[in-house]
Structures are given as structure tokens and as C-alpha cells.
Enzyme design. Sequence first.
Site, PDB file in Angstrom:
ATOM      1  N   GLU A  53      -0.150  -0.650  -9.687  1.00  0.00           N
ATOM      2  CA  GLU A  53      -0.738  -1.199  -8.277  1.00  0.00           C
ATOM      3  C   GLU A  53      -2.036  -0.606  -7.995  1.00  0.00           C
ATOM      4  O   GLU A  53      -2.856  -1.286  -7.401  1.00  0.00           O
ATOM      5  CB  GLU A  53       0.316  -0.809  -7.278  1.00  0.00           C
ATOM      6  CG  GLU A  53       0.160  -1.384  -5.885  1.00  0.00           C
ATOM      7  CD  GLU A  53      -0.199  -0.122  -5.056  1.00  0.00           C
ATOM      8  OE1 GLU A  53      -0.956  -0.318  -3.989  1.00  0.00           O
ATOM      9  OE2 GLU A  53       0.559   0.695  -5.074  1.00  0.00           O
ATOM     10  N   ASP A  57      -5.455  -2.888  -7.680  1.00  0.00           N
ATOM     11  CA  ASP A  57      -6.041  -3.228  -6.351  1.00  0.00           C
ATOM     12  C   ASP A  57      -7.631  -3.223  -6.492  1.00  0.00           C
ATOM     13  O   ASP A  57      -8.169  -4.099  -6.108  1.00  0.00           O
ATOM     14  CB  ASP A  57      -5.761  -1.961  -5.525  1.00  0.00           C
ATOM     15  CG  ASP A  57      -6.141  -1.968  -4.083  1.00  0.00           C
ATOM     16  OD1 ASP A  57      -6.260  -2.789  -3.406  1.00  0.00           O
ATOM     17  OD2 ASP A  57      -7.060  -0.932  -3.960  1.00  0.00           O
ATOM     18  N   GLU A 128      -0.468  -6.775  -7.227  1.00  0.00           N
ATOM     19  CA  GLU A 128      -1.507  -5.827  -7.589  1.00  0.00           C
ATOM     20  C   GLU A 128      -1.127  -5.318  -8.936  1.00  0.00           C
ATOM     21  O   GLU A 128      -1.914  -4.963  -9.592  1.00  0.00           O
ATOM     22  CB  GLU A 128      -1.976  -4.935  -6.563  1.00  0.00           C
ATOM     23  CG  GLU A 128      -2.520  -5.384  -5.278  1.00  0.00           C
ATOM     24  CD  GLU A 128      -2.859  -4.354  -4.238  1.00  0.00           C
ATOM     25  OE1 GLU A 128      -3.886  -4.679  -3.267  1.00  0.00           O
ATOM     26  OE2 GLU A 128      -2.360  -3.188  -4.117  1.00  0.00           O
TER      27      GLU A 128
END
Length: 232
Positions: A53, A57, A128
Site C-alpha cells: 500500500e 500510493d 493502493e
Amino acid sequence: MTQLEPQTREWLAALGFRVAEETRWLEALTHGSFNGNSGSPNEAMARDYQRLEFLGDRVLGLAVASWLYRAGDGPEGKLSQRLNALVSGTTCARIARRIGVPDHIRLGKQARDDGGKDSDKILGDVMEALIGASFVEQGFDATRDVIYRLWADELEGDVGRAKHPKSALQEWAAGNRRAMPVYEVVERSGPDHAARFTVRVSIHKVGAAEASATSKGEAERLAAKAFLEQFG
């Protein structure tokens, strides 16, 4: 289980994600609550999605920033406004719901019972993480193309074009010679992975409005919007 369910692999392929190493995609779909709650030693050792994640991102931000740069010649402030909206947790969660992420998340029993499959925070993070897994396996160009397909409606639509309600409320207060808005969390309920916040925004001698959401920032945004609708 250390392999993807066949339906999950098919789902990923239908979205445009090319799966090479299955354990990486299991990681992207695994919430921290899952570990140690399945009764299987293999599953208890599974990684959760946090590292992917973190990576996803950044990949998402670069892909969207690149699209916005090429799409027009708007000033930096407007580009930043749209970028922040397009990569926000709220937008990621909305896209995650639209493509069926809740059906494939691996959660512990308590997190499932607490409504984790409908948590904006969890859904946004998993979205993400999937992007992060794609980047590790397929590189930036292939991942960027998947992002542009999944985000097509948002990129071509009005997400982030309007002024953020908190900024609009602050300008309204200044323009009307009022005190600056004050935000406070008046209630927080649920466990960390499925928290819900109620925020009140008030302006002295004008009034107050409240709103609830699964993140403090989104609750503040909705409260500012409600205030403007009522008093603006």
C-alpha cells in the site's frame, strides 16, 4: 491458503492485472486482522498489505500527476487540488467498491464482523496495495495503464475540479468577516480498522453543522459542505 482462489485470479486478470507471483497478490489482499485468525500456520505467517500500500500510493500519485500534466495547462494550485482529490482514500475506496474488491479481501473474523469489508480505510488501502503489487511485477507503464482504465470516470469527470468545501468555507468566513471555522470530533465509534467519526464545524455567531464518515478528513469535508448548504 498460500495460493489465490481461482475466482480471485480471474477477477484480477479481468481488471488488467497480470499475476506472476501469487503470494504477492495475496499479500495485497490481506488485512492485518487476518493473520493468526485462520487456524492455519501458513496463513498465520502471511504478510498484510501495508508495504505494498505504501508503494502503491506513490505509484498512483505519479500516474495521476502525469495524466493531469498532459491533460491541460492549469496552474499548479488547480493541478494539486485535482490530484489530492483523485488519489484520496475516498476516491480509492469508491473505485474499490465499483470493481468488487470487498469480495476478495482477506479479513479476520472480528474485522469482518465489524464491517471491515465496507471500510473506506481498508478498501482504499487495498486498492493502493494492488497497484503496488502490479508495479513490483509489471513495472510502471503497465500499472499506469491499469490505473488510467480504472480511474477513467474520475479523470474525465469533475472530481477535484470544485473547490474543497473546507477551503470554500474558510473563504466564505473571511469574505463575510466572520471568525475562522473550528472543527472538532464529537464522536468516534468502532474499532480502528472500521472507525467512524462525527465532526462538528462551527463559526462563532453563525452556527454549526455535523457530518459523519469513516475518516476524520472526510467527516470534516462533509461537515463544511453541510455548513455552506445551511448558512452560505
